[in-house]
Design a protein around this motif. Structure first.
Motif, PDB file in Angstrom:
ATOM      1  N   TRP A 316      -1.925 115.444 -32.641  1.00  0.00           N
ATOM      2  CA  TRP A 316      -0.717 116.230 -32.852  1.00  0.00           C
ATOM      3  C   TRP A 316      -0.555 117.274 -31.753  1.00  0.00           C
ATOM      4  CZ3 TRP A 316       2.392 113.767 -35.662  1.00  0.00           C
ATOM      5  CH2 TRP A 316       2.101 113.245 -36.921  1.00  0.00           C
ATOM      6  N   GLY A 317      -1.670 117.900 -31.329  1.00  0.00           N
ATOM      7  CA  GLY A 317      -1.594 118.933 -30.305  1.00  0.00           C
ATOM      8  C   GLY A 317      -1.068 118.422 -28.980  1.00  0.00           C
ATOM      9  N   ARG A 318      -1.572 117.286 -28.531  1.00  0.00           N
ATOM     10  CA  ARG A 318      -1.118 116.703 -27.258  1.00  0.00           C
ATOM     11  C   ARG A 318       0.350 116.309 -27.343  1.00  0.00           C
ATOM     12  NH1 ARG A 318      -4.423 114.687 -23.414  1.00  0.00           N
ATOM     13  NH2 ARG A 318      -3.100 112.860 -23.192  1.00  0.00           N
ATOM     14  N   TRP A 319       0.733 115.720 -28.457  1.00  0.00           N
ATOM     15  CA  TRP A 319       2.126 115.312 -28.619  1.00  0.00           C
ATOM     16  C   TRP A 319       3.033 116.541 -28.661  1.00  0.00           C
ATOM     17  CZ3 TRP A 319       4.158 111.867 -33.274  1.00  0.00           C
ATOM     18  CH2 TRP A 319       5.455 111.427 -32.965  1.00  0.00           C
ATOM     19  N   SER A 320       2.569 117.618 -29.306  1.00  0.00           N
ATOM     20  CA  SER A 320       3.379 118.835 -29.402  1.00  0.00           C
ATOM     21  C   SER A 320       3.657 119.455 -28.038  1.00  0.00           C
ATOM     22  CB  SER A 320       2.677 119.870 -30.289  1.00  0.00           C
ATOM     23  OG  SER A 320       2.685 119.462 -31.633  1.00  0.00           O
ATOM     24  N   ASP A 321       2.749 119.290 -27.104  1.00  0.00           N
ATOM     25  CA  ASP A 321       2.951 119.861 -25.774  1.00  0.00           C
ATOM     26  C   ASP A 321       4.038 119.143 -24.991  1.00  0.00           C
ATOM     27  OD1 ASP A 321       1.245 122.050 -25.770  1.00  0.00           O
ATOM     28  OD2 ASP A 321      -0.503 120.852 -25.236  1.00  0.00           O
ATOM     29  N   SER A 322       4.481 117.985 -25.474  1.00  0.00           N
ATOM     30  CA  SER A 322       5.561 117.266 -24.798  1.00  0.00           C
ATOM     31  C   SER A 322       6.833 117.178 -25.646  1.00  0.00           C
ATOM     32  CB  SER A 322       5.111 115.844 -24.419  1.00  0.00           C
ATOM     33  OG  SER A 322       4.742 115.108 -25.567  1.00  0.00           O
ATOM     34  N   ALA A 323       6.690 117.168 -26.985  1.00  0.00           N
ATOM     35  CA  ALA A 323       7.876 117.054 -27.851  1.00  0.00           C
ATOM     36  C   ALA A 323       7.517 117.525 -29.258  1.00  0.00           C
ATOM     37  CB  ALA A 323       8.385 115.618 -27.879  1.00  0.00           C
ATOM     38  N   SER A 324       7.412 118.821 -29.440  1.00  0.00           N
ATOM     39  CA  SER A 324       6.967 119.356 -30.730  1.00  0.00           C
ATOM     40  C   SER A 324       7.982 119.088 -31.851  1.00  0.00           C
ATOM     41  CB  SER A 324       6.676 120.851 -30.616  1.00  0.00           C
ATOM     42  OG  SER A 324       7.794 121.553 -30.116  1.00  0.00           O
ATOM     43  N   HIS A 325       9.269 118.949 -31.495  1.00  0.00           N
ATOM     44  CA  HIS A 325      10.259 118.652 -32.545  1.00  0.00           C
ATOM     45  C   HIS A 325      10.057 117.248 -33.104  1.00  0.00           C
ATOM     46  CE1 HIS A 325      11.879 116.877 -28.962  1.00  0.00           C
ATOM     47  NE2 HIS A 325      12.995 116.472 -29.526  1.00  0.00           N
ATOM     48  N   HIS A 326       9.598 116.314 -32.274  1.00  0.00           N
ATOM     49  CA  HIS A 326       9.290 114.972 -32.759  1.00  0.00           C
ATOM     50  C   HIS A 326       8.052 114.987 -33.656  1.00  0.00           C
ATOM     51  CE1 HIS A 326      11.613 112.847 -29.268  1.00  0.00           C
ATOM     52  NE2 HIS A 326      12.406 113.298 -30.229  1.00  0.00           N
ATOM     53  N   VAL A 327       7.110 115.876 -33.368  1.00  0.00           N
ATOM     54  CA  VAL A 327       5.923 116.016 -34.217  1.00  0.00           C
ATOM     55  C   VAL A 327       6.336 116.498 -35.605  1.00  0.00           C
ATOM     56  CG1 VAL A 327       3.810 117.351 -34.578  1.00  0.00           C
ATOM     57  CG2 VAL A 327       4.312 116.378 -32.328  1.00  0.00           C
ATOM     58  N   MET A 328       7.219 117.480 -35.665  1.00  0.00           N
ATOM     59  CA  MET A 328       7.693 117.970 -36.961  1.00  0.00           C
ATOM     60  C   MET A 328       8.392 116.859 -37.745  1.00  0.00           C
ATOM     61  SD  MET A 328       9.070 121.881 -36.340  1.00  0.00           S
ATOM     62  CE  MET A 328      10.100 121.541 -34.920  1.00  0.00           C
ATOM     63  N   ALA A 329       9.201 116.060 -37.052  1.00  0.00           N
ATOM     64  CA  ALA A 329       9.912 114.971 -37.725  1.00  0.00           C
ATOM     65  C   ALA A 329       8.939 113.926 -38.263  1.00  0.00           C
ATOM     66  CB  ALA A 329      10.906 114.323 -36.753  1.00  0.00           C
ATOM     67  N   ALA A 438      14.787 117.852 -37.827  1.00  0.00           N
ATOM     68  CA  ALA A 438      13.858 118.059 -36.711  1.00  0.00           C
ATOM     69  C   ALA A 438      14.217 117.185 -35.514  1.00  0.00           C
ATOM     70  CB  ALA A 438      12.427 117.779 -37.165  1.00  0.00           C
ATOM     71  N   LEU A 439      14.712 115.992 -35.777  1.00  0.00           N
ATOM     72  CA  LEU A 439      15.098 115.090 -34.691  1.00  0.00           C
ATOM     73  C   LEU A 439      16.284 115.622 -33.887  1.00  0.00           C
ATOM     74  CD1 LEU A 439      14.784 111.625 -36.482  1.00  0.00           C
ATOM     75  CD2 LEU A 439      13.248 112.588 -34.744  1.00  0.00           C
ATOM     76  N   THR A 440      17.072 116.507 -34.485  1.00  0.00           N
ATOM     77  CA  THR A 440      18.259 117.050 -33.800  1.00  0.00           C
ATOM     78  C   THR A 440      17.947 118.309 -32.985  1.00  0.00           C
ATOM     79  OG1 THR A 440      18.952 118.492 -35.627  1.00  0.00           O
ATOM     80  CG2 THR A 440      19.669 116.183 -35.696  1.00  0.00           C
ATOM     81  N   LEU A 441      16.750 118.871 -33.127  1.00  0.00           N
ATOM     82  CA  LEU A 441      16.401 120.077 -32.382  1.00  0.00           C
ATOM     83  C   LEU A 441      16.229 119.753 -30.894  1.00  0.00           C
ATOM     84  CD1 LEU A 441      13.719 121.681 -34.755  1.00  0.00           C
ATOM     85  CD2 LEU A 441      16.091 122.431 -34.431  1.00  0.00           C
ATOM     86  N   PRO A 442      16.587 120.682 -29.990  1.00  0.00           N
ATOM     87  CA  PRO A 442      16.361 120.452 -28.569  1.00  0.00           C
ATOM     88  C   PRO A 442      14.884 120.474 -28.215  1.00  0.00           C
ATOM     89  CG  PRO A 442      17.166 122.671 -28.944  1.00  0.00           C
ATOM     90  CD  PRO A 442      17.264 121.963 -30.257  1.00  0.00           C
ATOM     91  N   ASN A 443      14.521 119.810 -27.135  1.00  0.00           N
ATOM     92  CA  ASN A 443      13.124 119.756 -26.701  1.00  0.00           C
ATOM     93  C   ASN A 443      12.822 121.002 -25.857  1.00  0.00           C
ATOM     94  OD1 ASN A 443      10.607 119.209 -25.598  1.00  0.00           O
ATOM     95  ND2 ASN A 443      11.022 117.033 -25.295  1.00  0.00           N
ATOM     96  N   VAL A 444      12.106 121.962 -26.429  1.00  0.00           N
ATOM     97  CA  VAL A 444      11.815 123.211 -25.711  1.00  0.00           C
ATOM     98  C   VAL A 444      10.686 123.050 -24.703  1.00  0.00           C
ATOM     99  CG1 VAL A 444      12.657 124.684 -27.587  1.00  0.00           C
ATOM    100  CG2 VAL A 444      10.251 123.976 -27.556  1.00  0.00           C
ATOM    101  N   GLN A 445       9.912 121.979 -24.817  1.00  0.00           N
ATOM    102  CA  GLN A 445       8.830 121.767 -23.859  1.00  0.00           C
ATOM    103  C   GLN A 445       9.356 121.345 -22.479  1.00  0.00           C
ATOM    104  OE1 GLN A 445       8.204 120.867 -27.250  1.00  0.00           O
ATOM    105  NE2 GLN A 445       6.977 122.743 -27.239  1.00  0.00           N
ATOM    106  N   GLN A 446      10.603 120.891 -22.419  1.00  0.00           N
ATOM    107  CA  GLN A 446      11.180 120.443 -21.161  1.00  0.00           C
ATOM    108  C   GLN A 446      11.894 121.583 -20.422  1.00  0.00           C
ATOM    109  OE1 GLN A 446      10.581 117.413 -20.008  1.00  0.00           O
ATOM    110  NE2 GLN A 446       9.421 116.985 -21.862  1.00  0.00           N
ATOM    111  N   ASP A 447      11.988 122.748 -21.057  1.00  0.00           N
ATOM    112  CA  ASP A 447      12.693 123.876 -20.438  1.00  0.00           C
ATOM    113  C   ASP A 447      11.875 124.480 -19.309  1.00  0.00           C
ATOM    114  OD1 ASP A 447      14.675 123.442 -22.218  1.00  0.00           O
ATOM    115  OD2 ASP A 447      14.042 125.005 -23.612  1.00  0.00           O
TER     116      ASP A 447
END
Length: 447
Positions: A316-329, A438-447
């Protein structure tokens, strides 16, 4: 020479754990903190691993209900544990955040909060030795109140300190690693509890009490040790603007919910994610009502939860560093699925839930989902915020969620009048909506 050697070892360990060997990643932290990032990462990791292990040993979802049930406390106290534990750790945070913002070095808030949690657990230990029935229930609830408020101090301060000392794209794997390490250690503890009846005998008043005292004592030591470790985090002074009356400033901060649309949308999604927080205790309720409430069963469920943390945390941690909103979903949908399966067995074949392997499997999957929800939403919040508003965002979000979680006491009434089936159906609906949002949230890791 010893100091240099220790620094080199810290650098190597950080490079391996954070996968940051070639070039130090220093995104969204002060330049002055970049060189100290390995020491900060390792100190955070050790302290968080100890407190996460402590959480598993005295879980309000699993262990504390078992303690109260075994020692004769009325069910009214048991149904209040999770709402009090979760909401009281969150509700005071707006005021705490204002005090935090006025202090340049914030790590001491976390240290003080950890010591407060340790003291509360020591109090519970003596209560388990001396009290029974309603007296024990009142004492544990009172001490859990102290524990939870101290936990709130830690919660709001650690995100601010992490934001100043740990780089973006490394925060998720820090949380995931800590969860994995704590999960590994929890497995060993669960095995002790699992075989406790043969070690101490099967008498509830003697064998169980020894195990419960051991769990509370070890957890208290872990929090004391974590406080000493976190004091070693190298933190640079932070901004102290925005001073004023704590309550007035706290009320002003609420406006962020509608002034910042991205933040408001995240808070609503997180509020709906409470389904994963309540999934485990109500699955436990169904298992207990199906006829399995022994100490051996507690050990089996702790084992399943520990394995889940050990295996799922880093993923979950590695995935969160690239798309944490997808992890929540993903976590929301997994929680929905396991609740639906548990409800189906409880309704159609309740005898199956008395089988330890099935109960353990359900708790394992539910715990995987819960870890994902926690790691995903923590990483999303820290990465979405900036150094100037991170403590404020954290406090507003946690205060709102605290109010939502306090409504968990209502779930006990729903259970009493309409049955656990109605509770599970409500949580399934909330979890489904949370996953979609959660799927509709923007990806903040790409900012």
């Amino acid at each position: 020479m010893t100091t240099q050697r220790s620094q080199e070892l810290t650098e190597k360990l950080y490079g391996y754990l954070a996968e940051d060997e070639d070039a130090r990643v220093c995104k969204d932290i002060p330049d002055s903190a970049c060189n100290d990032q390995p020491q900060a990462f390792i100190a955070h990791l050790i302290a968080l691993s100890m407190t996460k292990l402590g959480d598993s040993l005295v879980s309000a979802r699993l262990v504390l209900p078992w303690i109260l049930t075994s020692l004769g406390a009325p069910s009214a106290f048991i149904s209040a544990l999770v709402p009090l534990r979760e909401s009281l750790a969150l509700l005071p945070q707006l005021i705490i955040a204002q005090q935090l913002r006025e202090t340049p070095i914030r790590k001491w808030f976390w240290v003080a909060g950890s010591i407060g949690q340790a003291v509360a657990l020591v109090g519970m230990l003596f209560c388990v030795l001396a009290l029974r029935g309603s007296a024990l229930g009142w004492a544990v609830v009172a001490l859990l109140t102290v524990f939870s408020i101290a936990r709130g101090v830690c919660s709001v301060s650690i995100k601010d300190v992490q934001g100043k000392t740990i780089s973006k794209t490394r925060r998720g794997r820090l949380s995931g690693l800590a969860a994995s390490i704590a999960g590994f250690l929890s497995v060993g503890t669960a095995l002790v509890v699992l075989f406790a009846p043969s070690l101490f005998g099967t008498t509830v008043s003697e064998g169980n009490t020894i195990v419960f005292v051991g769990l509370l004592g070890v957890a208290a030591v872990l929090w004391f040790a974590a406080a000493l470790t976190y004091a070693q985090v190298p933190e640079v002074p932070g901004a102290t603007e925005g001073g004023g009356n704590a309550l007035i400033e706290a009320l002003k901060s609420i406006r962020l919910l509608w002034q910042d649309k991205q933040f408001g949308s995240f808070v609503l999604t997180r509020a709906l994610l409470v389904s994963s927080a309540f999934a485990i205790p109500y699955i436990v309720v169904m298992i207990q009502r199906s006829g399995e409430g022994s100490l051996t069963s507690l050990g089996g469920l702790m084992l399943a939860s520990g394995i889940a943390g050990m295996l799922a945390g880093r993923f979950w941690g590695r995935w969160s560093d690239s798309a944490s909103h997808h992890v929540m979903a993903a976590a929301a949908f997994i929680a929905v699925a396991v609740m639906a399966v548990a409800l189906a067995f409880y309704t159609l074949a309740s005898d199956w839930l008395a089988q330890q392997w099935l109960g353990g499997l359900l708790i394992f999957v539910a715990a995987v989902a819960h870890h994902g929800a926690r790691v995903g939403r923590k990483t999303y919040l820290v990465d979405m915020a900036t150094q100037d508003n991170r403590a404020e965002f954290t406090a507003v979000s946690n205060t709102v969620i605290g109010l939502v979680l306090l409504l968990g006491i209502v779930l006990g009434a729903v259970d009493a009048y309409a049955g656990v089936e109605a509770v599970m159906l409500l949580l399934i609906v909330l979890g489904s909506v949370a996953g979609l949002r959660a799927l509709t949230l923007p990806n903040v890791q790409q900012d």
